[in-house]
Scaffold this motif. Structure first.
Motif, PDB file in Angstrom:
ATOM      1  N   ILE A 181      42.378 -29.811  43.801  1.00  0.00           N
ATOM      2  CA  ILE A 181      42.706 -29.041  44.786  1.00  0.00           C
ATOM      3  C   ILE A 181      41.644 -28.092  45.405  1.00  0.00           C
ATOM      4  CG2 ILE A 181      44.056 -27.118  45.897  1.00  0.00           C
ATOM      5  CD1 ILE A 181      46.178 -28.174  43.798  1.00  0.00           C
ATOM      6  N   ALA A 182      40.919 -28.270  46.530  1.00  0.00           N
ATOM      7  CA  ALA A 182      39.763 -27.812  47.157  1.00  0.00           C
ATOM      8  C   ALA A 182      39.971 -26.865  48.254  1.00  0.00           C
ATOM      9  CB  ALA A 182      38.623 -28.970  47.522  1.00  0.00           C
ATOM     10  N   ASP A 183      40.023 -25.618  48.039  1.00  0.00           N
ATOM     11  CA  ASP A 183      40.541 -24.480  48.802  1.00  0.00           C
ATOM     12  C   ASP A 183      39.068 -23.866  49.651  1.00  0.00           C
ATOM     13  OD1 ASP A 183      41.577 -22.566  50.219  1.00  0.00           O
ATOM     14  OD2 ASP A 183      42.431 -21.451  48.602  1.00  0.00           O
ATOM     15  N   GLU A 184      38.948 -24.354  50.722  1.00  0.00           N
ATOM     16  CA  GLU A 184      37.758 -24.090  51.825  1.00  0.00           C
ATOM     17  C   GLU A 184      36.552 -23.902  50.803  1.00  0.00           C
ATOM     18  OE1 GLU A 184      38.214 -23.458  54.964  1.00  0.00           O
ATOM     19  OE2 GLU A 184      40.013 -22.446  55.203  1.00  0.00           O
ATOM     20  N   PRO A 185      36.169 -25.354  50.241  1.00  0.00           N
ATOM     21  CA  PRO A 185      35.119 -25.209  49.473  1.00  0.00           C
ATOM     22  C   PRO A 185      33.608 -25.145  50.122  1.00  0.00           C
ATOM     23  CG  PRO A 185      35.854 -27.615  49.812  1.00  0.00           C
ATOM     24  CD  PRO A 185      36.877 -26.521  50.571  1.00  0.00           C
ATOM     25  N   THR A 186      33.779 -25.135  51.441  1.00  0.00           N
ATOM     26  CA  THR A 186      32.322 -24.930  52.216  1.00  0.00           C
ATOM     27  C   THR A 186      32.304 -23.855  53.134  1.00  0.00           C
ATOM     28  OG1 THR A 186      33.259 -26.506  54.009  1.00  0.00           O
ATOM     29  CG2 THR A 186      32.424 -27.541  51.960  1.00  0.00           C
ATOM     30  N   THR A 187      33.260 -22.991  53.218  1.00  0.00           N
ATOM     31  CA  THR A 187      33.335 -21.896  54.089  1.00  0.00           C
ATOM     32  C   THR A 187      31.951 -21.110  54.334  1.00  0.00           C
ATOM     33  OG1 THR A 187      35.693 -21.798  53.965  1.00  0.00           O
ATOM     34  CG2 THR A 187      34.392 -19.768  54.815  1.00  0.00           C
ATOM     35  N   ALA A 188      31.524 -20.798  52.909  1.00  0.00           N
ATOM     36  CA  ALA A 188      30.394 -19.873  52.885  1.00  0.00           C
ATOM     37  C   ALA A 188      29.011 -20.353  53.150  1.00  0.00           C
ATOM     38  CB  ALA A 188      30.545 -18.770  51.607  1.00  0.00           C
ATOM     39  N   LEU A 189      29.195 -21.803  53.224  1.00  0.00           N
ATOM     40  CA  LEU A 189      27.805 -22.498  53.192  1.00  0.00           C
ATOM     41  C   LEU A 189      27.238 -22.791  54.463  1.00  0.00           C
ATOM     42  CD1 LEU A 189      29.029 -24.857  50.273  1.00  0.00           C
ATOM     43  CD2 LEU A 189      27.684 -22.978  49.914  1.00  0.00           C
ATOM     44  N   ASP A 190      25.916 -23.099  54.490  1.00  0.00           N
ATOM     45  CA  ASP A 190      25.428 -23.628  55.803  1.00  0.00           C
ATOM     46  C   ASP A 190      25.777 -25.124  56.076  1.00  0.00           C
ATOM     47  OD1 ASP A 190      23.421 -25.439  54.902  1.00  0.00           O
ATOM     48  OD2 ASP A 190      22.201 -23.591  54.393  1.00  0.00           O
ATOM     49  N   VAL A 191      25.856 -25.515  57.471  1.00  0.00           N
ATOM     50  CA  VAL A 191      26.316 -26.865  57.836  1.00  0.00           C
ATOM     51  C   VAL A 191      25.742 -28.043  57.219  1.00  0.00           C
ATOM     52  CG1 VAL A 191      26.337 -28.439  59.738  1.00  0.00           C
ATOM     53  CG2 VAL A 191      26.508 -25.938  60.098  1.00  0.00           C
ATOM     54  N   THR A 192      24.263 -27.694  56.718  1.00  0.00           N
ATOM     55  CA  THR A 192      23.636 -29.148  55.827  1.00  0.00           C
ATOM     56  C   THR A 192      24.299 -28.969  54.505  1.00  0.00           C
ATOM     57  OG1 THR A 192      21.806 -28.862  57.074  1.00  0.00           O
ATOM     58  CG2 THR A 192      21.406 -29.952  54.982  1.00  0.00           C
ATOM     59  N   VAL A 193      24.611 -27.876  53.908  1.00  0.00           N
ATOM     60  CA  VAL A 193      25.049 -27.936  52.406  1.00  0.00           C
ATOM     61  C   VAL A 193      26.556 -28.364  52.574  1.00  0.00           C
ATOM     62  CG1 VAL A 193      25.711 -26.421  50.523  1.00  0.00           C
ATOM     63  CG2 VAL A 193      23.656 -26.301  51.877  1.00  0.00           C
ATOM     64  N   GLN A 194      27.379 -27.983  53.616  1.00  0.00           N
ATOM     65  CA  GLN A 194      28.771 -28.105  53.874  1.00  0.00           C
ATOM     66  C   GLN A 194      28.768 -29.750  53.835  1.00  0.00           C
ATOM     67  OE1 GLN A 194      30.624 -26.867  57.436  1.00  0.00           O
ATOM     68  NE2 GLN A 194      30.447 -24.677  56.726  1.00  0.00           N
ATOM     69  N   THR A 195      27.934 -30.402  54.583  1.00  0.00           N
ATOM     70  CA  THR A 195      28.027 -31.912  54.454  1.00  0.00           C
ATOM     71  C   THR A 195      27.876 -32.621  53.358  1.00  0.00           C
ATOM     72  OG1 THR A 195      27.006 -31.960  56.781  1.00  0.00           O
ATOM     73  CG2 THR A 195      26.962 -33.911  55.728  1.00  0.00           C
ATOM     74  N   GLU A 196      26.695 -31.984  52.641  1.00  0.00           N
ATOM     75  CA  GLU A 196      26.514 -32.527  51.072  1.00  0.00           C
ATOM     76  C   GLU A 196      27.703 -32.230  50.014  1.00  0.00           C
ATOM     77  OE1 GLU A 196      23.195 -30.175  49.763  1.00  0.00           O
ATOM     78  OE2 GLU A 196      21.693 -31.411  51.195  1.00  0.00           O
ATOM     79  N   ILE A 197      28.444 -31.104  50.433  1.00  0.00           N
ATOM     80  CA  ILE A 197      29.790 -31.066  49.260  1.00  0.00           C
ATOM     81  C   ILE A 197      30.655 -32.027  49.813  1.00  0.00           C
ATOM     82  CG2 ILE A 197      31.425 -29.374  48.867  1.00  0.00           C
ATOM     83  CD1 ILE A 197      28.758 -28.535  47.727  1.00  0.00           C
ATOM     84  N   ILE A 198      30.758 -32.282  51.050  1.00  0.00           N
ATOM     85  CA  ILE A 198      32.058 -33.118  51.453  1.00  0.00           C
ATOM     86  C   ILE A 198      31.595 -34.603  51.048  1.00  0.00           C
ATOM     87  CG2 ILE A 198      33.084 -34.427  53.425  1.00  0.00           C
ATOM     88  CD1 ILE A 198      34.209 -31.575  52.579  1.00  0.00           C
ATOM     89  N   ARG A 199      30.153 -34.952  51.048  1.00  0.00           N
ATOM     90  CA  ARG A 199      29.686 -36.197  50.592  1.00  0.00           C
ATOM     91  C   ARG A 199      29.893 -36.414  49.015  1.00  0.00           C
ATOM     92  NH1 ARG A 199      24.706 -36.029  52.305  1.00  0.00           N
ATOM     93  NH2 ARG A 199      25.109 -36.848  54.259  1.00  0.00           N
TER      94      ARG A 199
END
Length: 325
Positions: A181-199
């Motif tokens: 269960i991933a609860d807003e796992p990218t909210t506090a991150l910049d767009v580039t890092v968000q993409t990396e986490i989802i990948r």
């Protein structure tokens, strides 16, 4: 089904400020199923109840919260079980990735200690410090943290936000859970890092076939990861469908408004779009459909009656009175 939720309600007793308690209805009769190997996104604005839905099944509600209904994980009841029972599942069978890694990690302990503690708690007699260290370092490497041996001895404040989130993901994966269960796992991150986490989550899903529930307010974020999208508003599910059905054939006015407010559509129109009005006060919800005060297609019955769930296609469901959908 691996996870079955039936008519789940989550309430909070809150002080209204006039010496009396009121009931805040965070989740209002939600039912859903998740199969092994499936990835699902729970989408909605802040306050829609998406996080409290899963806090309830994991036994993480605060003292003023209460949950009612039925939740089973691999045919084992979860709702309102003791911490002793839940601790056999939390972290081992179900892993959680929280929104803010700085609150999920202990700032006073080195990363390595926090990782090996997970194995110590859940593996007990099989726990061996040297093998646990090797597994932790291997997992840090797997979530693409550079110099994992060095980072094993780091404190959380010595890592960037993206690296801390990767550590939290590593902790969630250590015991090879069946569900994450991933609860807003990218909210506090910049767009580039968000993409990396989802990948990274996508890679984990492909390699392990671990089921994933991604809780987010960001619809475009889920497009490349999830099989199904569940849209919540004011504590209820208003639409469910595949990624294509939600992105290209959305039926509920709220889902359509969410899609119109995404950055992609903003770029096309040249102006920032927003949903008219404000989310309803959960202490004073409107009668009928909760979205009716903000809906461009509102009818009189929407203001007094709750719309039934209708089947548009095999797995495409929507709660709306509109007859032209």
């Amino acid at each position: 089904m691996m996870l079955t939720i039936e008519n789940l309600r989550v309430d909070f007793a809150v002080d209204s400020g006039i010496q009396r308690k009121q009931t805040l209805q965070a989740v209002r009769g939600v039912s859903l199923e998740l199969d092994q190997g499936e990835t699902v996104a729970i989408v909605g604005e802040s306050g829609s109840g998406k996080s409290q839905l899963f806090n309830a099944l994991m036994g993480l509600l605060p003292p003023n919260g209460s949950a009612h209904g039925s939740v089973s994980f691999n045919q084992q009841a979860l709702l309102n079980q003791s911490d002793k029972s839940l601790n056999k599942i939390r972290g081992k069978e179900i892993g959680m990735i929280f929104q803010d890694p700085m609150t999920a990690l202990n700032p006073y302990l080195r990363i390595g200690k926090q990782l090996t503690e997970v194995l110590e708690v859940h593996e007990g007699a099989n726990f061996n410090k040297e093998s646990a260290k090797r597994r932790a370092i291997e997992m840090l490497d797997r979530v693409k943290i550079k110099d994992p041996e060095q980072r094993f001895n780091s404190y959380p404040h010595e890592l960037s936000g993206g690296m801390r989130q990767r550590v939290v993901i590593a902790m969630a994966l250590l015991c090879k859970p069946k569900l994450i269960i991933a609860d807003e796992p990218t909210t506090a991150l910049d767009v580039t890092v968000q993409t990396e986490i989802i990948r990274l989550l996508k890679d984990i899903y492909r390699q392990e076939k671990t089921s994933i529930v991604l809780i987010t307010h960001d619809l475009p974020l889920v497009a490349g990861l999830c099989d199904r999208i569940i849209v919540m508003y004011a504590g209820k599910i208003v639409e469910t469908g595949t990624v294509d059905e939600i992105f290209y054939e959305a039926k509920h006015p709220y889902t359509q408004a969410l899609l119109a407010a995404t950055p992609t559509n903003t770029e096309k129109s040249g102006k920032m779009l927003a949903i008219d009005g404000q989310p309803p006060d959960p202490l004073n919800l409107p009668a009928g459909c909760a979205f009716s005060p903000r809906c461009a297609f509102v009818e009189e019955r929407c203001k007094t009656d709750s719309p039934p769930e209708r089947k548009i296609d095999a797995g495409h469901l929507v709660s709306c009175f509109r007859e032209d959908i």
